[in-house]
Scaffold this motif. Structure first.
Motif, PDB file in Angstrom:
ATOM      1  N   GLU A   1     -70.976 -25.430  12.570  1.00 29.79           N
ATOM      2  CA  GLU A   1     -70.151 -26.467  11.926  1.00 29.79           C
ATOM      3  C   GLU A   1     -70.923 -27.295  10.906  1.00 29.79           C
ATOM      4  N   HIS A   2     -72.221 -27.039  10.780  1.00 31.30           N
ATOM      5  CA  HIS A   2     -73.035 -27.850   9.868  1.00 31.30           C
ATOM      6  C   HIS A   2     -73.877 -26.957   8.964  1.00 31.30           C
ATOM      7  N   GLY A   3     -74.034 -27.404   7.729  1.00 28.47           N
ATOM      8  CA  GLY A   3     -74.916 -26.732   6.795  1.00 28.47           C
ATOM      9  C   GLY A   3     -74.363 -25.437   6.247  1.00 28.47           C
ATOM     10  N   TRP A   4     -75.278 -24.576   5.824  1.00 27.32           N
ATOM     11  CA  TRP A   4     -74.940 -23.315   5.182  1.00 27.32           C
ATOM     12  C   TRP A   4     -74.302 -22.352   6.187  1.00 27.32           C
ATOM     13  N   PRO A   5     -73.364 -21.480   5.770  1.00 33.29           N
ATOM     14  CA  PRO A   5     -72.722 -20.538   6.702  1.00 33.29           C
ATOM     15  C   PRO A   5     -73.728 -19.634   7.414  1.00 33.29           C
ATOM     16  N   LYS A   6     -73.398 -19.327   8.662  1.00 37.93           N
ATOM     17  CA  LYS A   6     -74.256 -18.509   9.507  1.00 37.93           C
ATOM     18  C   LYS A   6     -73.410 -17.461  10.224  1.00 37.93           C
ATOM     19  N   MET A   7     -74.067 -16.449  10.754  1.00 39.75           N
ATOM     20  CA  MET A   7     -73.386 -15.421  11.542  1.00 39.75           C
ATOM     21  C   MET A   7     -73.568 -15.742  13.019  1.00 39.75           C
ATOM     22  N   SER A   8     -72.520 -15.486  13.804  1.00 37.26           N
ATOM     23  CA  SER A   8     -72.572 -15.834  15.220  1.00 37.26           C
ATOM     24  C   SER A   8     -71.909 -14.752  16.062  1.00 37.26           C
ATOM     25  N   ARG A   9     -72.429 -14.564  17.270  1.00 36.38           N
ATOM     26  CA  ARG A   9     -71.817 -13.651  18.230  1.00 36.38           C
ATOM     27  C   ARG A   9     -71.973 -14.236  19.630  1.00 36.38           C
ATOM     28  N   THR A  10     -70.854 -14.349  20.334  1.00 42.45           N
ATOM     29  CA  THR A  10     -70.861 -14.796  21.723  1.00 42.45           C
ATOM     30  C   THR A  10     -70.581 -13.594  22.610  1.00 42.45           C
ATOM     31  N   VAL A  11     -71.419 -13.380  23.610  1.00 36.36           N
ATOM     32  CA  VAL A  11     -71.244 -12.259  24.530  1.00 36.36           C
ATOM     33  C   VAL A  11     -70.459 -12.758  25.742  1.00 36.36           C
ATOM     34  N   LEU A  12     -69.279 -12.208  25.935  1.00 35.71           N
ATOM     35  CA  LEU A  12     -68.414 -12.656  27.019  1.00 35.71           C
ATOM     36  C   LEU A  12     -68.960 -12.223  28.380  1.00 35.71           C
ATOM     37  N   ASN A  13     -68.692 -13.040  29.384  1.00 34.84           N
ATOM     38  CA  ASN A  13     -69.037 -12.744  30.770  1.00 34.84           C
ATOM     39  C   ASN A  13     -70.538 -12.564  30.989  1.00 34.84           C
ATOM     40  N   ARG A  14     -71.339 -13.205  30.150  1.00 37.21           N
ATOM     41  CA  ARG A  14     -72.783 -13.204  30.339  1.00 37.21           C
ATOM     42  C   ARG A  14     -73.290 -14.634  30.297  1.00 37.21           C
ATOM     43  N   LYS A  15     -74.455 -14.818  30.907  1.00 43.49           N
ATOM     44  CA  LYS A  15     -75.055 -16.149  30.919  1.00 43.49           C
ATOM     45  C   LYS A  15     -76.147 -16.222  29.856  1.00 43.49           C
ATOM     46  N   HIS A  16     -77.237 -16.895  30.166  1.00 44.43           N
ATOM     47  CA  HIS A  16     -78.251 -17.220  29.164  1.00 44.43           C
ATOM     48  C   HIS A  16     -78.726 -16.006  28.380  1.00 44.43           C
ATOM     49  N   MET A  17     -78.679 -16.106  27.087  1.00 43.40           N
ATOM     50  CA  MET A  17     -79.140 -15.112  26.116  1.00 43.40           C
ATOM     51  C   MET A  17     -78.217 -13.906  25.965  1.00 43.40           C
ATOM     52  N   GLY A  18     -77.164 -13.804  26.777  1.00 37.43           N
ATOM     53  CA  GLY A  18     -76.209 -12.717  26.595  1.00 37.43           C
ATOM     54  C   GLY A  18     -76.765 -11.339  26.859  1.00 37.43           C
ATOM     55  N   GLU A  19     -77.747 -11.248  27.725  1.00 39.93           N
ATOM     56  CA  GLU A  19     -78.349  -9.949  28.033  1.00 39.93           C
ATOM     57  C   GLU A  19     -77.421  -9.115  28.915  1.00 39.93           C
ATOM     58  N   PRO A  20     -77.497  -7.757  28.811  1.00 36.72           N
ATOM     59  CA  PRO A  20     -78.350  -6.968  27.924  1.00 36.72           C
ATOM     60  C   PRO A  20     -77.686  -6.652  26.581  1.00 36.72           C
ATOM     61  N   GLU A  21     -76.377  -6.901  26.478  1.00 38.99           N
ATOM     62  CA  GLU A  21     -75.665  -6.503  25.262  1.00 38.99           C
ATOM     63  C   GLU A  21     -76.246  -7.148  24.006  1.00 38.99           C
ATOM     64  N   ALA A  22     -76.723  -8.378  24.146  1.00 35.06           N
ATOM     65  CA  ALA A  22     -77.245  -9.095  22.985  1.00 35.06           C
ATOM     66  C   ALA A  22     -78.408  -8.358  22.333  1.00 35.06           C
ATOM     67  N   PHE A  23     -79.239  -7.693  23.138  1.00 34.31           N
ATOM     68  CA  PHE A  23     -80.381  -6.991  22.574  1.00 34.31           C
ATOM     69  C   PHE A  23     -79.943  -5.908  21.584  1.00 34.31           C
ATOM     70  N   PHE A  24     -78.928  -5.163  21.944  1.00 40.64           N
ATOM     71  CA  PHE A  24     -78.452  -4.087  21.077  1.00 40.64           C
ATOM     72  C   PHE A  24     -77.885  -4.650  19.772  1.00 40.64           C
ATOM     73  N   ILE A  25     -77.163  -5.755  19.884  1.00 36.74           N
ATOM     74  CA  ILE A  25     -76.580  -6.389  18.692  1.00 36.74           C
ATOM     75  C   ILE A  25     -77.681  -6.897  17.767  1.00 36.74           C
ATOM     76  N   ILE A  26     -78.669  -7.558  18.352  1.00 36.35           N
ATOM     77  CA  ILE A  26     -79.760  -8.146  17.561  1.00 36.35           C
ATOM     78  C   ILE A  26     -80.564  -7.063  16.842  1.00 36.35           C
ATOM     79  N   ILE A  27     -80.961  -6.041  17.567  1.00 37.71           N
ATOM     80  CA  ILE A  27     -81.808  -5.009  16.968  1.00 37.71           C
ATOM     81  C   ILE A  27     -81.065  -4.307  15.833  1.00 37.71           C
ATOM     82  N   GLN A  28     -79.778  -4.027  16.028  1.00 39.39           N
ATOM     83  CA  GLN A  28     -79.010  -3.394  14.966  1.00 39.39           C
ATOM     84  C   GLN A  28     -78.916  -4.302  13.745  1.00 39.39           C
ATOM     85  N   TRP A  29     -78.764  -5.607  13.970  1.00 34.51           N
ATOM     86  CA  TRP A  29     -78.692  -6.574  12.863  1.00 34.51           C
ATOM     87  C   TRP A  29     -80.003  -6.599  12.088  1.00 34.51           C
ATOM     88  N   ILE A  30     -81.118  -6.554  12.806  1.00 36.38           N
ATOM     89  CA  ILE A  30     -82.415  -6.540  12.135  1.00 36.38           C
ATOM     90  C   ILE A  30     -82.602  -5.236  11.361  1.00 36.38           C
TER      91      ILE A  30
END
Length: 415
Positions: A363-392
């Motif tokens: 909601e502040h500053g320059w636009p950013k990309m965001s992804r929320t992993v449903l039904n996961r707690k801190h850091m959204g593991e393990p699905e978040a890892f796959f999303i991050i690596i593909q983004w990089i």
């Protein structure tokens, strides 16, 4: 990864639900020798059996006497290191590497989540020593670089120790992109080394650097601007490395490191191709209401007190009173700087840092990309890892197999 994640999820339930090590041992039949569960990287379950038996026999409970707690780990860690020494003397390099790294895993849990007592500080020092002995024997050795902290002030140390690993083919003629990993509250550079080999095999260099108040970071933990100086020193050093393409540096911040990566994405926007804030907060993580309750949520230890220690405070109340000065909204960071490419990612049910902070950043500053992993707690593991690596991969213009890289993360023990 999925199986390992669910095991880890069961281990790290809210603190009032169980004692971490008793729960670990109730589930020992589910855990293989090869462990990818954070924070047991490079570890074997059988190495922890005598430790857990000792903790249970002594009846240790929170609040821990941290010296007594840490002392339970030393006999096994020393035994593993002795086996490694003997293997090294016999020329058995693979065996020595494995046992040194297994010893480092035991020392890691001894100083976990932060070295707040003298015995825990001994564990950190001993763990580093055996880690680098083992890492030096790997097919692609991981070694420590000591970067001059040229932008530090009089209150800060003059060296930034980091892990640094470069693909063999990288050269001035063909420099490699680099992933700069910011560690978290409790995972230090010797721990997050598990990520380095997978990136190397894809032609990407890696550096693992500790955030202020953790490991051996020289930055003043109580100064909100100290990370800016630390990252300037690191990036200046990288600019001079002919084997690194300094136009293709991406920061990946884990947990508390995600707070620092989001800040760096604004303060050093022109020097970074992108940043990932995985599970990082930015504003509400410093609210009194959150800090007064978070000790009884997802984290297995006393999170608020550990954060207070990390930010340089001797007691929780002192930290709570001053914590708002670290807010990236309150200090204007989110609004006054244009950011680089930013990926914010977290689990919707995060109980370490509030998911609300992800929306504050959007909601502040320059636009950013965001992804929320449903039904996961801190850091959204393990699905978040796959999303991050593909983004990089996409930022670097790479075509690689995420699943293959992820399979290289868990340590595979032979002995």
């Amino acid at each position: 990864m999925s199986q390992e994640y669910h095991i880890g999820e069961a281990l790290f339930q809210p603190a009032e639900h169980h004692d971490s090590f008793e729960k670990l041992w109730e589930m020992k039949w589910k855990l293989p020798c090869t462990m990818g569960v954070y924070p047991f990287m490079f570890g074997c379950i059988q190495d922890f059996q005598p430790v857990v038996d000792n903790i249970i026999r002594k009846g240790l409970r929170e609040p821990y006497n941290w010296d007594e707690y840490a002392s339970c780990f030393f006999p096994k860690a020393e035994e593993l290191a002795a086996i490694a020494d003997a293997a090294a003397a016999a020329g058995e390099q693979d065996k020595a590497a494995e046992y040194y790294l297994r010893s480092s895993a035991v020392y890691r849990i001894a100083r976990f989540p932060a070295p707040r007592s003298e015995k825990q500080r001994d564990a950190w020092r001993a763990g580093k020593a055996v880690f680098y002995k083992g890492a030096a024997l790997l097919p692609f050795p991981i070694r420590e670089e000591r970067i001059p902290h040229v932008h530090g002030n009089a209150k800060e140390g003059d060296v930034i120790p980091v892990n640094y690993l470069v693909p063999p083919a990288a050269s001035a003629e063909k420099p490699a992109p680099l992933v700069l990993i910011f560690t978290g509250l409790d995972g230090y550079r010797t721990d997050l080394a598990v990520w380095q080999r997978g990136w190397l095999d894809n032609g990407v260099a890696t550096m693992v650097a500790e955030i202020p108040g953790t490991g051996d970071s020289p930055a003043d933990p109580r100064d909100p601007t100290s990370p800016d100086r630390q990252w300037s020193s690191v990036l200046d050093w990288l600019d001079k490395r002919p084997e690194i393409d300094s136009t293709r540096i991406v920061v990946w911040g884990f947990s508390t490191g995600g707070y620092y990566s989001l800040r760096a994405g604004h303060t050093h926007a022109q020097r970074l191709l992108g940043i990932v804030s995985q599970g990082g907060g930015c504003h509400h993580m410093f609210d009194r209401d959150w800090l007064e309750r978070v000790n009884k949520l997802e984290y297995p230890f006393d999170l608020a007190n550990t954060l207070a220690y990390k930010f340089g405070y001797t007691d929780l109340e002192s930290f709570i009173l001053e914590a708002p000065k670290f807010s990236l909204l309150g200090d204007g960071t989110l609004d006054k700087f244009r950011c680089t490419n930013v990926l914010l990612i977290n689990g919707e049910g995060d109980e370490v840092f509030p998911i609300d902070d992800q929306y504050v950043a959007l909601e502040h500053g320059w636009p950013k990309m965001s992804r929320t992993v449903l039904n996961r707690k801190h850091m959204g593991e393990p699905e978040a890892f796959f999303i991050i690596i593909q983004w990089i991969y996409q930022l670097f213009g790479m075509n690689a197999d995420v699943s293959e890289q992820m399979r290289k993360m868990p340590s595979k023990m032979k002995y």
